[in-house]
Design a protein around this motif. Structure first.
Motif, PDB file in Angstrom:
ATOM      1  N   VAL A   1      -5.363  -4.857  -3.338  1.00 48.18           N
ATOM      2  CA  VAL A   1      -3.948  -5.200  -3.132  1.00 48.18           C
ATOM      3  C   VAL A   1      -3.741  -6.669  -2.794  1.00 48.18           C
ATOM      4  O   VAL A   1      -2.608  -7.122  -2.717  1.00 48.18           O
ATOM      5  CB  VAL A   1      -3.312  -4.331  -2.015  1.00 48.18           C
ATOM      6  CG1 VAL A   1      -3.254  -2.880  -2.433  1.00 48.18           C
ATOM      7  CG2 VAL A   1      -4.070  -4.498  -0.698  1.00 48.18           C
TER       8      VAL A   1
ATOM      9  N   GLN B   1      -4.992   1.951  -2.435  1.00 48.25           N
ATOM     10  CA  GLN B   1      -5.290   1.072  -1.311  1.00 48.25           C
ATOM     11  C   GLN B   1      -6.107  -0.165  -1.682  1.00 48.25           C
ATOM     12  O   GLN B   1      -6.270  -1.074  -0.880  1.00 48.25           O
ATOM     13  CB  GLN B   1      -6.032   1.864  -0.228  1.00 48.25           C
ATOM     14  CG  GLN B   1      -5.251   3.059   0.283  1.00 48.25           C
ATOM     15  CD  GLN B   1      -3.926   2.649   0.921  1.00 48.25           C
ATOM     16  OE1 GLN B   1      -3.919   2.013   1.969  1.00 48.25           O
ATOM     17  NE2 GLN B   1      -2.810   2.989   0.283  1.00 48.25           N
ATOM     18  N   TRP B   2      -6.626  -0.209  -2.913  1.00 52.95           N
ATOM     19  CA  TRP B   2      -7.469  -1.358  -3.290  1.00 52.95           C
ATOM     20  C   TRP B   2      -7.469  -1.505  -4.794  1.00 52.95           C
ATOM     21  O   TRP B   2      -7.435  -0.491  -5.516  1.00 52.95           O
ATOM     22  CB  TRP B   2      -8.898  -1.136  -2.790  1.00 52.95           C
ATOM     23  CG  TRP B   2      -9.805  -2.331  -2.972  1.00 52.95           C
ATOM     24  CD1 TRP B   2      -9.982  -3.346  -2.091  1.00 52.95           C
ATOM     25  CD2 TRP B   2     -10.624  -2.619  -4.094  1.00 52.95           C
ATOM     26  NE1 TRP B   2     -10.874  -4.269  -2.583  1.00 52.95           N
ATOM     27  CE2 TRP B   2     -11.290  -3.828  -3.830  1.00 52.95           C
ATOM     28  CE3 TRP B   2     -10.861  -1.974  -5.314  1.00 52.95           C
ATOM     29  CZ2 TRP B   2     -12.170  -4.420  -4.722  1.00 52.95           C
ATOM     30  CZ3 TRP B   2     -11.737  -2.558  -6.214  1.00 52.95           C
ATOM     31  CH2 TRP B   2     -12.392  -3.777  -5.908  1.00 52.95           C
TER      32      TRP B   2
ATOM     33  N   THR C   1       1.891   7.060   0.142  1.00 53.83           N
ATOM     34  CA  THR C   1       0.721   6.183   0.199  1.00 53.83           C
ATOM     35  C   THR C   1       0.219   5.961  -1.215  1.00 53.83           C
ATOM     36  O   THR C   1      -0.088   6.921  -1.936  1.00 53.83           O
ATOM     37  CB  THR C   1      -0.399   6.808   1.051  1.00 53.83           C
ATOM     38  OG1 THR C   1       0.089   7.041   2.368  1.00 53.83           O
ATOM     39  CG2 THR C   1      -1.605   5.879   1.104  1.00 53.83           C
TER      40      THR C   1
ATOM     41  N   THR D   1      -2.259  -2.679  -9.395  1.00 58.42           N
ATOM     42  CA  THR D   1      -2.132  -1.874  -8.180  1.00 58.42           C
ATOM     43  C   THR D   1      -0.733  -2.009  -7.598  1.00 58.42           C
ATOM     44  O   THR D   1      -0.099  -1.019  -7.210  1.00 58.42           O
ATOM     45  CB  THR D   1      -3.183  -2.301  -7.132  1.00 58.42           C
ATOM     46  OG1 THR D   1      -4.486  -2.104  -7.666  1.00 58.42           O
ATOM     47  CG2 THR D   1      -3.040  -1.487  -5.849  1.00 58.42           C
TER      48      THR D   1
ATOM     49  N   ASN E   1       1.878   1.099  -7.226  1.00 58.49           N
ATOM     50  CA  ASN E   1       2.404   1.502  -5.924  1.00 58.49           C
ATOM     51  C   ASN E   1       3.924   1.376  -5.861  1.00 58.49           C
ATOM     52  O   ASN E   1       4.611   2.225  -5.272  1.00 58.49           O
ATOM     53  CB  ASN E   1       1.761   0.670  -4.816  1.00 58.49           C
ATOM     54  CG  ASN E   1       0.298   1.043  -4.597  1.00 58.49           C
ATOM     55  OD1 ASN E   1      -0.191   2.003  -5.189  1.00 58.49           O
ATOM     56  ND2 ASN E   1      -0.397   0.280  -3.772  1.00 58.49           N
TER      57      ASN E   1
ATOM     58  N   LYS F   1       0.802  -1.216   0.000  1.00 63.11           N
ATOM     59  CA  LYS F   1       0.000   0.000   0.000  1.00 63.11           C
ATOM     60  C   LYS F   1       0.841   1.274   0.000  1.00 63.11           C
ATOM     61  O   LYS F   1       0.308   2.371  -0.162  1.00 63.11           O
ATOM     62  CB  LYS F   1      -0.916   0.016   1.221  1.00 63.11           C
ATOM     63  CG  LYS F   1      -1.948  -1.112   1.207  1.00 63.11           C
ATOM     64  CD  LYS F   1      -2.858  -1.015   2.424  1.00 63.11           C
ATOM     65  CE  LYS F   1      -3.909  -2.116   2.403  1.00 63.11           C
ATOM     66  NZ  LYS F   1      -4.826  -2.038   3.565  1.00 63.11           N
TER      67      LYS F   1
END
Length: 370
Positions: free
Chosen positions: A152, A149-150, A146, A172, A176, A127
């Protein structure tokens, strides 16, 4: 070690008071003990011929450290009743000592303050990441990043209907990792970190490592700890020590290769005081290599007022037109010349023991031209 911070020491004529002060010990009696040491250092300088104003300036500066929580120590360089420079140390000196000499005793800084690699520890997960700055002086928060978040986490299903979701998870992760790598590169540039330590699971570390700019790849260490783990102080110190060893070994290898003459009989490195003195006078030193325990480090040379007024014999300075001269240690005199020409200096003590005889006598230099 870049030497530009020493420039103020060579803008004034000597002699100089040089003091190395240990602040690594901390007990309830420390303030009183340090006050006694401050007075003893001032008396030592006075006994060596230092003027009263300079002795008092050193005593006051050391007394100000009575309650200091600095983990290692401090060096002080004073002249004319003023402390001109007082850098913190990355290692504690073996003992407190003071010296009054024509040049400031800066050579010990190569061991005690020179190779202090600054690290950014990146705690990486899917994340995002948290960054922590580590040095010999401690740790501090260095920000973080950051990411999305989804989603992951993959599902355990093998149903073909889940393939689209699994692909989104992969995307994702990749997004990230790229954001973490970009932020880490910015953090390295802002802090000047010498080392980047990645902490996380193997895939997370590898994904970030691969996306860092090529110029940073050699600075990266992947720690063997999983997601959510925190790096212990001893882990960081091991990584920092390994970096110092690798740096010393690499520079020594460069020196060993360069001192071999080319087809025209010219070498790109020199060792021994006479050759180094000549190179310093000609402003040819590109990097100074010093093994502090070498016999040439404390060998006597003769200096004039300017950094390139340097000779093996006093009569040589007179031939060069310099009427005033003083005796000085070879290592400190060569460092003064290196400062004047923006050349770095490096202690090679940490290099492998198989190379302990190089440079011969403990002093050598890579040259700017052959």
């Amino acid at each position: 070690m870049e030497l530009a911070f020493l420039q103020p020491l060579y803008e004034r004529p000597g002699p100089w008071a040089s003091v190395y002060f240990d602040t690594s010990r901390h007990t309830e009696n420390t303030p009183h003990e340090r006050e006694l040491t401050a007075r003893a250092m001032a008396r030592e300088l006075a006994d060596q011929g230092a003027d009263e104003a300079t002795c008092d300036a050193v005593r006051r500066a050391l007394e100000d450290l009575r309650h200091s929580s600095e983990p290692h120590g401090r060096a002080l360089f004073a002249q004319g009743g003023e402390v001109v420079l007082d850098p913190p140390l990355a290692k504690a000196p073996q003992s407190d000592w003071a010296e009054w000499a024509p040049l400031p005793r800066v050579a010990p800084l190569l061991e005690l303050a020179g190779e202090d690699p600054v690290c950014v520890v990146a705690y990486v997960d899917r994340k995002g990441a948290d960054f922590e700055l580590r040095s010999a002086l401690g740790r501090e928060d260095a920000g973080g990043v950051t990411g999305r978040q989804w989603p992951v986490h993959r599902t355990s299903s093998v149903d073909w209907s889940e393939r689209h979701f699994q692909l989104r998870v992969e995307n994702t992760w990749e997004h990230n990792a790229a954001e973490i790598a970009d932020a880490l590169a910015v953090c390295q540039e802002e802090t000047g970190a010498d080392l980047l330590i990645l902490v996380g699971d193997d895939r997370e570390q590898r994904s970030v490592h691969e996306r860092l700019p090529q110029r940073l790849h050699d600075l990266v260490v992947e720690a063997s700890r999983g997601t959510g783990s925190r790096l212990l102080d001893e882990d960081v110190e091991r990584a920092r020590a390994e970096h110092v060893r690798n740096r010393a070994a690499a520079e020594l290898e460069r020196f060993l290769a360069a001192r071999t003459p080319d087809d025209e009989g010219r070498a790109g490195a020199v060792e021994g005081v006479p050759a180094l003195v000549e190179a310093a006078r000609e402003h040819r030193i590109d990097e100074l290599l010093i093994r502090p325990d070498g016999p040439d480090a404390h060998r006597e040379v003769w200096i004039g007022e300017d950094p390139d007024q340097l000779a093996v014999r006093r009569t040589d300075l007179k031939i060069l037109g310099e009427q005033q001269s003083w005796s000085a240690r070879a290592d400190d005199a060569l460092i003064r010349s290196a400062v004047a020409t923006d050349a770095p200096a490096l202690s090679v003590t940490a290099a492998p023991q198989t190379q302990e005889d190089a440079p011969v006598g403990g002093l050598g230099a890579l040259l700017r031209w052959k």
